[in-house]
Design an enzyme around this catalytic site. Structure first.
Site, short mmCIF file in Angstrom:
data_model
loop_
_atom_site.label_atom_id
_atom_site.label_comp_id
_atom_site.label_asym_id
_atom_site.label_seq_id
_atom_site.Cartn_x
_atom_site.Cartn_y
_atom_site.Cartn_z
N GLU A 13 18.36 -31.61 5.09
CA GLU A 13 17.42 -32.09 4.31
C GLU A 13 18.66 -32.25 3.24
O GLU A 13 17.85 -32.24 2.47
CB GLU A 13 16.48 -31.41 4.26
CG GLU A 13 15.31 -31.20 5.78
CD GLU A 13 14.16 -30.37 5.38
OE1 GLU A 13 13.66 -31.03 4.71
OE2 GLU A 13 14.01 -29.27 6.32
N SER A 187 11.58 -31.87 7.58
CA SER A 187 11.40 -33.16 7.33
C SER A 187 11.42 -34.46 8.17
O SER A 187 12.17 -35.64 8.90
CB SER A 187 12.65 -34.08 7.19
OG SER A 187 12.77 -33.19 5.44
N ASP A 295 0.11 -28.36 5.96
CA ASP A 295 -0.06 -29.33 6.60
C ASP A 295 -0.71 -29.26 7.75
O ASP A 295 -0.66 -28.29 8.99
CB ASP A 295 1.06 -30.00 7.33
CG ASP A 295 2.93 -29.82 6.30
OD1 ASP A 295 2.10 -30.26 5.02
OD2 ASP A 295 3.61 -30.62 6.68
N GLU A 307 1.80 -26.96 10.45
CA GLU A 307 3.26 -25.67 9.79
C GLU A 307 3.15 -25.90 8.31
O GLU A 307 1.91 -26.41 7.39
CB GLU A 307 4.63 -26.88 10.13
CG GLU A 307 4.79 -27.51 9.70
CD GLU A 307 6.02 -28.06 9.74
OE1 GLU A 307 6.77 -28.65 9.05
OE2 GLU A 307 6.21 -28.45 10.85
N ASN A 309 5.24 -25.34 4.92
CA ASN A 309 6.36 -25.34 4.17
C ASN A 309 6.66 -24.27 2.74
O ASN A 309 5.73 -24.30 1.75
CB ASN A 309 6.37 -26.62 3.36
CG ASN A 309 6.36 -27.44 5.06
OD1 ASN A 309 7.63 -27.64 5.48
ND2 ASN A 309 5.35 -28.18 5.42
N SER A 318 7.65 -37.25 -3.45
CA SER A 318 7.10 -35.01 -2.14
C SER A 318 5.41 -35.51 -2.25
O SER A 318 4.68 -36.36 -3.48
CB SER A 318 7.56 -34.47 -3.18
OG SER A 318 9.13 -34.68 -2.37
#
Length: 350
Positions: A13, A187, A295, A307, A309, A318
């Protein structure tokens, strides 16, 4: 206040992080902060007595913010260094960060989100934004975070893991379709939706290119959402839809007309509030702090946490900045609030 914005790094990323870093740097400089924009992997060739000159309020050039449609391998990233070293920190990075009041972690993936950088900074008493080293490491590892979800009764998709592609559907406790992804990654790099046995081995092998362990997950067909948190406050959710395919790397970071973001989303108040409460529960279970993003998938009325982040993207495409905008928070105000929130956390720890 002097701030280092740390970006780039050594990760698939990397390009995403460089884009985030420039935007964050210019946002904080527009607020009057003296900011040094630093690539954590390449570092800066500067004499120690000139380090303070790196901190400026002059904006960076944003013309190269477009993220290349390319996944960078370790070999490609390592080749960027001209001294043949591959260590975590580039030239003078530690010294530059020690000159700052706080480091804004604009890193994504691997060495930015897996807790290594945070642990180094803790050792040298360098303040930084985002969660601490332990929470970062747990959240980054999808298997460990899944185990935390299960232990804390946070609903998530069924899963198993493998370290080899020598596996058949009989070894997996749920049926097709399923999702495979590197246990440590982001990502959607190395992520695949598998619909039959013939696709299984090759796609697991591809995911293993990016990590030594692969998560195999039940495929939840539903609506996709994300909720960000800043300073214990949940922002409005954003719903992500795509006209074709699914929300992969290209849909996330390459500007197009087939990916759509709806915030606030078309949800009843009860479901929206439940999603925000589950975000707080997820933060608490993982030990996250300051800010981050969770998410979700919504199937019928059931919410599944997929998950978390710890250092969500801050690029022009974003999710977190979109949520902040829906709450009436500008991009620059969002960046500043993250800094101020973490400063308060440090002050309360004294």
């Amino acid at each position: 206040m002097k701030i280092v914005v740390l970006s780039g790094g050594r990760s698939t990323e990397r390009n995403v992080s460089l884009s985030s870093g420039v935007k964050i740097t210019n946002a904080l400089r527009s607020k009057g902060y003296e900011v040094a924009y630093v690539d954590s992997f390449l570092g800066v060739d500067v004499e120690e007595e000139r380090i303070d000159d790196l901190f400026t309020t002059q904006p960076e050039d944003e013309k190269n913010l477009v993220i290349a449609d390319e996944v960078l391998t370790d070999e490609k990233i390592n080749a960027l260094r001209k001294d043949d070293t591959i260590g975590l920190l580039g030239k003078n990075v530690l010294k530059i960060c020690q000159h700052a009041d706080i480091v804004y972690m604009g890193l994504h993936g691997e060495d930015g989100e897996n807790g290594k950088m945070q642990a180094v900074f803790d050792v040298f008493d360098i303040k930084y934004t985002g969660s601490g080293s332990l929470a970062s490491g747990i959240a980054m590892d999808k298997k460990f975070s899944k185990e935390v979800f299960v232990q804390n009764h946070i609903q998530t998709a069924d899963y198993t893991t493998t370290t080899t592609s020598d596996i058949t559907a009989d070894d997996i406790p749920f049926g097709f379709p399923m999702v495979v992804k590197p246990s440590n990654g982001g990502s959607s790099v190395g992520t695949h939706i598998i619909r039959n046995e013939s696709e299984l081995k090759d796609n697991i092998a591809d995911a293993l290119r990016f990590d030594k362990e692969v998560l195999i997950e039940e495929y939840i067909k539903g609506r996709e959402f994300s909720v960000a948190m800043v300073d214990n406050h949940a922002l409005p959710a954003v719903e992500i839809t795509v006209d074709t395919g699914w929300y992969d790397f290209q849909h996330k970071f390459v500007e197009n007309n087939v990916t759509h973001f709806i915030t606030p989303p078309d949800l009843d108040d009860e479901t929206h509030q439940r999603m925000q409460e589950m975000t707080k529960d997820t933060f608490e279970a993982l030990g996250m702090s300051n800010y981050g993003r969770v998410d979700f998938l919504l199937r019928d009325s059931e919410l599944y946490v997929m998950e978390a982040n710890t250092l969500p993207g801050m690029t022009p495409l974003s999710l977190m900045p979109r949520e902040a905008k829906a709450a009436g928070i500008s991009y620059a105000d969002l960046c500043e609030s993250i800094i101020k929130s973490k400063v308060r956390i440090y002050e309360n720890e004294k």
